[in-house]
Design a protein around this motif. Structure first.
Motif, PDB file in Angstrom:
ATOM      1  N   ASP A 199       2.110  51.672  -0.571  1.00  0.00           N
ATOM      2  CA  ASP A 199       1.292  52.650  -1.080  1.00  0.00           C
ATOM      3  C   ASP A 199       0.351  53.118  -0.024  1.00  0.00           C
ATOM      4  O   ASP A 199      -0.828  53.684  -0.301  1.00  0.00           O
ATOM      5  N   ALA A 200       0.257  52.894   1.226  1.00  0.00           N
ATOM      6  CA  ALA A 200      -0.149  53.084   2.474  1.00  0.00           C
ATOM      7  C   ALA A 200      -0.714  54.435   2.566  1.00  0.00           C
ATOM      8  O   ALA A 200      -1.449  55.061   3.177  1.00  0.00           O
ATOM      9  N   ASP A 201       0.478  55.296   2.190  1.00  0.00           N
ATOM     10  CA  ASP A 201       0.164  56.822   1.990  1.00  0.00           C
ATOM     11  C   ASP A 201      -0.213  57.515   1.106  1.00  0.00           C
ATOM     12  O   ASP A 201      -0.217  58.617   1.142  1.00  0.00           O
ATOM     13  N   PHE A 202      -0.602  56.708   0.062  1.00  0.00           N
ATOM     14  CA  PHE A 202      -1.439  57.258  -1.014  1.00  0.00           C
ATOM     15  C   PHE A 202      -3.027  57.265  -1.208  1.00  0.00           C
ATOM     16  O   PHE A 202      -3.597  56.550  -0.101  1.00  0.00           O
ATOM     17  N   LYS A 279       4.975  62.265  -8.901  1.00  0.00           N
ATOM     18  CA  LYS A 279       5.420  61.716 -10.211  1.00  0.00           C
ATOM     19  C   LYS A 279       6.499  60.953 -10.282  1.00  0.00           C
ATOM     20  O   LYS A 279       6.907  59.793 -11.283  1.00  0.00           O
ATOM     21  N   HIS A 280       7.673  61.118  -9.382  1.00  0.00           N
ATOM     22  CA  HIS A 280       8.848  60.483  -9.231  1.00  0.00           C
ATOM     23  C   HIS A 280       8.459  58.735  -8.943  1.00  0.00           C
ATOM     24  O   HIS A 280       9.081  57.913  -9.491  1.00  0.00           O
ATOM     25  N   VAL A 281       7.506  58.663  -8.078  1.00  0.00           N
ATOM     26  CA  VAL A 281       6.904  57.239  -7.684  1.00  0.00           C
ATOM     27  C   VAL A 281       6.491  56.588  -9.018  1.00  0.00           C
ATOM     28  O   VAL A 281       6.693  55.549  -9.324  1.00  0.00           O
ATOM     29  N   ASP A 282       5.626  57.377  -9.650  1.00  0.00           N
ATOM     30  CA  ASP A 282       4.816  56.876 -10.747  1.00  0.00           C
ATOM     31  C   ASP A 282       5.741  56.465 -11.899  1.00  0.00           C
ATOM     32  O   ASP A 282       5.909  55.428 -12.651  1.00  0.00           O
ATOM     33  N   GLU A 283       6.702  57.421 -12.173  1.00  0.00           N
ATOM     34  CA  GLU A 283       7.814  56.997 -13.218  1.00  0.00           C
ATOM     35  C   GLU A 283       8.841  55.945 -12.799  1.00  0.00           C
ATOM     36  O   GLU A 283       9.132  55.104 -13.757  1.00  0.00           O
ATOM     37  N   ALA A 284       9.348  55.979 -11.475  1.00  0.00           N
ATOM     38  CA  ALA A 284      10.397  54.981 -11.330  1.00  0.00           C
ATOM     39  C   ALA A 284      10.022  53.892 -10.756  1.00  0.00           C
ATOM     40  O   ALA A 284      10.647  52.785 -10.959  1.00  0.00           O
ATOM     41  N   ALA A 290       9.800  49.227 -14.483  1.00  0.00           N
ATOM     42  CA  ALA A 290       9.102  48.540 -13.171  1.00  0.00           C
ATOM     43  C   ALA A 290       8.162  47.401 -14.016  1.00  0.00           C
ATOM     44  O   ALA A 290       8.293  46.387 -13.377  1.00  0.00           O
ATOM     45  N   ILE A 291       7.300  47.619 -14.874  1.00  0.00           N
ATOM     46  CA  ILE A 291       6.284  46.522 -15.266  1.00  0.00           C
ATOM     47  C   ILE A 291       7.246  45.642 -15.877  1.00  0.00           C
ATOM     48  O   ILE A 291       6.773  44.385 -15.983  1.00  0.00           O
ATOM     49  N   VAL A 292       8.223  45.999 -16.748  1.00  0.00           N
ATOM     50  CA  VAL A 292       9.181  44.917 -17.411  1.00  0.00           C
ATOM     51  C   VAL A 292       9.912  43.928 -16.443  1.00  0.00           C
ATOM     52  O   VAL A 292       9.819  42.805 -16.616  1.00  0.00           O
ATOM     53  N   ILE A 293      10.331  44.833 -15.259  1.00  0.00           N
ATOM     54  CA  ILE A 293      10.779  43.799 -14.318  1.00  0.00           C
ATOM     55  C   ILE A 293       9.634  42.803 -13.750  1.00  0.00           C
ATOM     56  O   ILE A 293      10.121  41.860 -13.634  1.00  0.00           O
ATOM     57  N   ASP A 294       8.609  43.408 -13.611  1.00  0.00           N
ATOM     58  CA  ASP A 294       7.582  42.495 -13.212  1.00  0.00           C
ATOM     59  C   ASP A 294       7.188  41.369 -13.911  1.00  0.00           C
ATOM     60  O   ASP A 294       7.293  40.258 -13.512  1.00  0.00           O
ATOM     61  N   ALA A 324      18.678  35.209  -6.925  1.00  0.00           N
ATOM     62  CA  ALA A 324      18.449  35.496  -8.518  1.00  0.00           C
ATOM     63  C   ALA A 324      17.284  36.609  -8.407  1.00  0.00           C
ATOM     64  O   ALA A 324      17.278  37.788  -9.125  1.00  0.00           O
ATOM     65  N   VAL A 325      16.320  36.375  -7.825  1.00  0.00           N
ATOM     66  CA  VAL A 325      15.026  37.242  -7.679  1.00  0.00           C
ATOM     67  C   VAL A 325      15.656  38.488  -7.099  1.00  0.00           C
ATOM     68  O   VAL A 325      15.285  39.615  -7.416  1.00  0.00           O
ATOM     69  N   ARG A 326      16.153  38.440  -6.049  1.00  0.00           N
ATOM     70  CA  ARG A 326      16.770  39.761  -5.408  1.00  0.00           C
ATOM     71  C   ARG A 326      17.604  40.609  -6.254  1.00  0.00           C
ATOM     72  O   ARG A 326      17.473  41.662  -6.091  1.00  0.00           O
ATOM     73  N   ASN A 327      18.266  39.937  -6.884  1.00  0.00           N
ATOM     74  CA  ASN A 327      19.292  40.687  -8.008  1.00  0.00           C
ATOM     75  C   ASN A 327      18.133  41.217  -8.976  1.00  0.00           C
ATOM     76  O   ASN A 327      18.782  42.341  -9.566  1.00  0.00           O
ATOM     77  N   PHE A 328      17.347  40.445  -9.587  1.00  0.00           N
ATOM     78  CA  PHE A 328      16.585  40.936 -10.633  1.00  0.00           C
ATOM     79  C   PHE A 328      15.838  42.521 -10.129  1.00  0.00           C
ATOM     80  O   PHE A 328      15.465  43.077 -10.886  1.00  0.00           O
ATOM     81  N   VAL A 329      15.360  42.486  -8.588  1.00  0.00           N
ATOM     82  CA  VAL A 329      14.477  43.701  -8.513  1.00  0.00           C
ATOM     83  C   VAL A 329      15.507  44.704  -7.487  1.00  0.00           C
ATOM     84  O   VAL A 329      15.078  45.706  -7.191  1.00  0.00           O
ATOM     85  N   ARG A 330      16.988  44.715  -7.747  1.00  0.00           N
ATOM     86  CA  ARG A 330      17.570  45.517  -7.050  1.00  0.00           C
ATOM     87  C   ARG A 330      17.254  46.980  -7.728  1.00  0.00           C
ATOM     88  O   ARG A 330      17.280  47.316  -8.790  1.00  0.00           O
ATOM     89  N   GLY A 331      17.255  47.795  -6.735  1.00  0.00           N
ATOM     90  CA  GLY A 331      16.891  49.127  -7.158  1.00  0.00           C
ATOM     91  C   GLY A 331      15.494  49.637  -7.183  1.00  0.00           C
ATOM     92  O   GLY A 331      15.197  50.837  -7.214  1.00  0.00           O
ATOM     93  N   TYR A 332      14.565  48.559  -6.914  1.00  0.00           N
ATOM     94  CA  TYR A 332      13.179  49.038  -6.985  1.00  0.00           C
ATOM     95  C   TYR A 332      12.521  48.720  -5.460  1.00  0.00           C
ATOM     96  O   TYR A 332      13.127  48.016  -4.803  1.00  0.00           O
ATOM     97  N   GLU A 333      11.420  49.333  -5.032  1.00  0.00           N
ATOM     98  CA  GLU A 333      11.013  49.402  -3.951  1.00  0.00           C
ATOM     99  C   GLU A 333      10.891  47.926  -3.057  1.00  0.00           C
ATOM    100  O   GLU A 333      10.952  47.895  -2.030  1.00  0.00           O
ATOM    101  N   VAL A 334      10.491  47.194  -4.325  1.00  0.00           N
ATOM    102  CA  VAL A 334      10.253  45.810  -3.411  1.00  0.00           C
ATOM    103  C   VAL A 334      11.381  45.104  -3.011  1.00  0.00           C
ATOM    104  O   VAL A 334      11.519  44.150  -2.441  1.00  0.00           O
ATOM    105  N   GLU A 335      12.507  45.875  -3.291  1.00  0.00           N
ATOM    106  CA  GLU A 335      13.846  45.239  -2.732  1.00  0.00           C
ATOM    107  C   GLU A 335      13.717  44.794  -1.337  1.00  0.00           C
ATOM    108  O   GLU A 335      14.482  44.343  -0.543  1.00  0.00           O
TER     109      GLU A 335
END
Length: 380
Positions: A199-202, A279-284, A290-294, A324-335
């Protein structure tokens, strides 16, 4: 583990050089290498079995087989180092033999405009090739590195391995690229300047705080309460389980993710620092899934942590858990966070959690600039 697409051109020599520092076994240790190689071949065969059983329902076949073939090659490279032979030379010897058609191809890499493309002329079905790969792996279990035939035995394995790559219809460059990212991300500490900051650019009001102190307290009702900047945030929590295990303090793990990974959709929602300007960052990345993943990841790791005394006296985390953690967050920025950073976040989070659990509260101090999380007793 950047999540970026694999390069179309990966030199085996570059792969060898990149993964060599991730080999933490002693040069004299052969048995762990041979057992690891045999185990990874078994994993490739198991993945193929799932494909046969589940057919089109097994949607992760390509990704899984790429990973297992990459792990297999890691052990082959480790074995070659102990035999004082280059992995790339072993491949070259196989491809110089009979049974391969040679084509000349234009390469996308300007530094290497022309490449030879080697293709096995007759490839058996995948299951048949994997059975032979398993046979070769079994033969290697009795490998005598001092024998003159040792290199030839490895060469025989490499020959069938190349066939397996082709029979599985996977990208060899993807196998190499993903295995390099995985191994280096697990065992080699990144330059701090190269680590992601999501979020450095926000605007500042949408960023996770660079420094924070959050007080966790437990009241007579047995629930935990959070207070940040003098204001209570979130809902009071109980363990929600018959045997008290301290999960009421699990927000500590979200704070660890915030401070060390620079990521926690749950914490963003608690302090209302979601990145709504895009908007796309907020939603995705900041909202529902994303909260459920966390939250789900927190519960998943906690379930494992209970079986190992919440990582007390441990300096490492199981590689299987990290995968397993890596697979859990696949597709999200924290990957984009390497596995060694996840390991640090888990260990730091549980170090603080153990203190909070022991004292039924305390103050959690997070510093994103230093990527640290600390505990201090309330009132100090």
């Amino acid at each position: 583990m950047s999540g970026s697409p694999p390069s179309a051109h990966v030199l085996l020599s570059e792969y060898e050089q990149a993964i060599a520092p991730t080999d933490r076994f002693e040069d004299s240790e052969i048995t762990p290498i041979l057992l690891g190689l045999f185990g990874e071949v078994g994993s490739v065969m198991s993945t193929s079995k799932k494909l046969q059983r589940e057919k089109t329902a097994f949607t992760g076949f390509q990704r899984d087989v790429e990973e297992e073939l990459g792990d297999t090659l890691w052990y082959v490279a480790a074995l070659c180092r102990r035999l004082d032979v280059k992995l790339s030379d072993m491949f070259a010897r196989v491809l110089d033999g009979n049974g391969y058609a040679v084509s000349i191809a234009a390469n996308a890499d300007p530094a290497h405009p022309v490449a030879q493309v080697m293709t096995a002329k007759d490839i058996a079905p995948l299951d048949s090739v994997l059975l032979r790969l398993g046979e070769q792996a079994a033969k290697l279990l009795n490998l005598d590195v001092t024998a003159g035939t040792a290199k030839d035995q490895v060469l025989s394995f490499v020959r069938v391995y190349i066939e397996a790559i082709q029979a599985a219809h996977v990208s060899f460059s993807a196998v190499l690229s993903s295995n390099m990212a995985k191994a280096c991300g697990r065992f080699i500490a990144s330059n701090p300047d190269d680590l992601p900051d999501f979020d450095a650019d926000f605007p500042e009001e949408e960023q996770l705080p660079r420094y924070f102190e959050i007080e966790i307290s437990q009241r007579a009702d047995g629930r935990s309460y959070l207070r940040w900047n003098g204001v209570f945030i979130g809902d009071p929590l109980s363990d929600n389980i018959a045997d008290e295990d301290g999960y009421r303090f699990h927000d500590v793990f979200h704070f660890a993710n915030t401070a060390i990974l620079h990521w926690s959709p749950t914490f963003r929602a608690l302090i209302k620092h979601k990145r709504k300007s895009r908007k796309h960052v907020d939603e995705a990345q900041d909202s529902g899934r994303a909260i459920v993943i966390d939250e789900g990841l927190s519960a998943y790791i906690f379930s494992y942590a209970k079986s190992v005394n919440f990582f007390e006296d441990q300096k490492t985390v199981s590689f299987d858990l990290l995968k397993a953690v890596r697979n859990f967050v696949r597709g999200y920025e924290v990957e984009a966070c390497p596995l060694h950073l996840w390991e640090y976040a888990i260990l730091q989070g549980y170090e603080v959690f153990r203190e909070v659990r022991k004292n039924n509260g305390g103050i959690i101090v997070g510093n994103r600039d230093e990527r640290t999380l600390h505990y201090k007793t309330a009132g100090k």
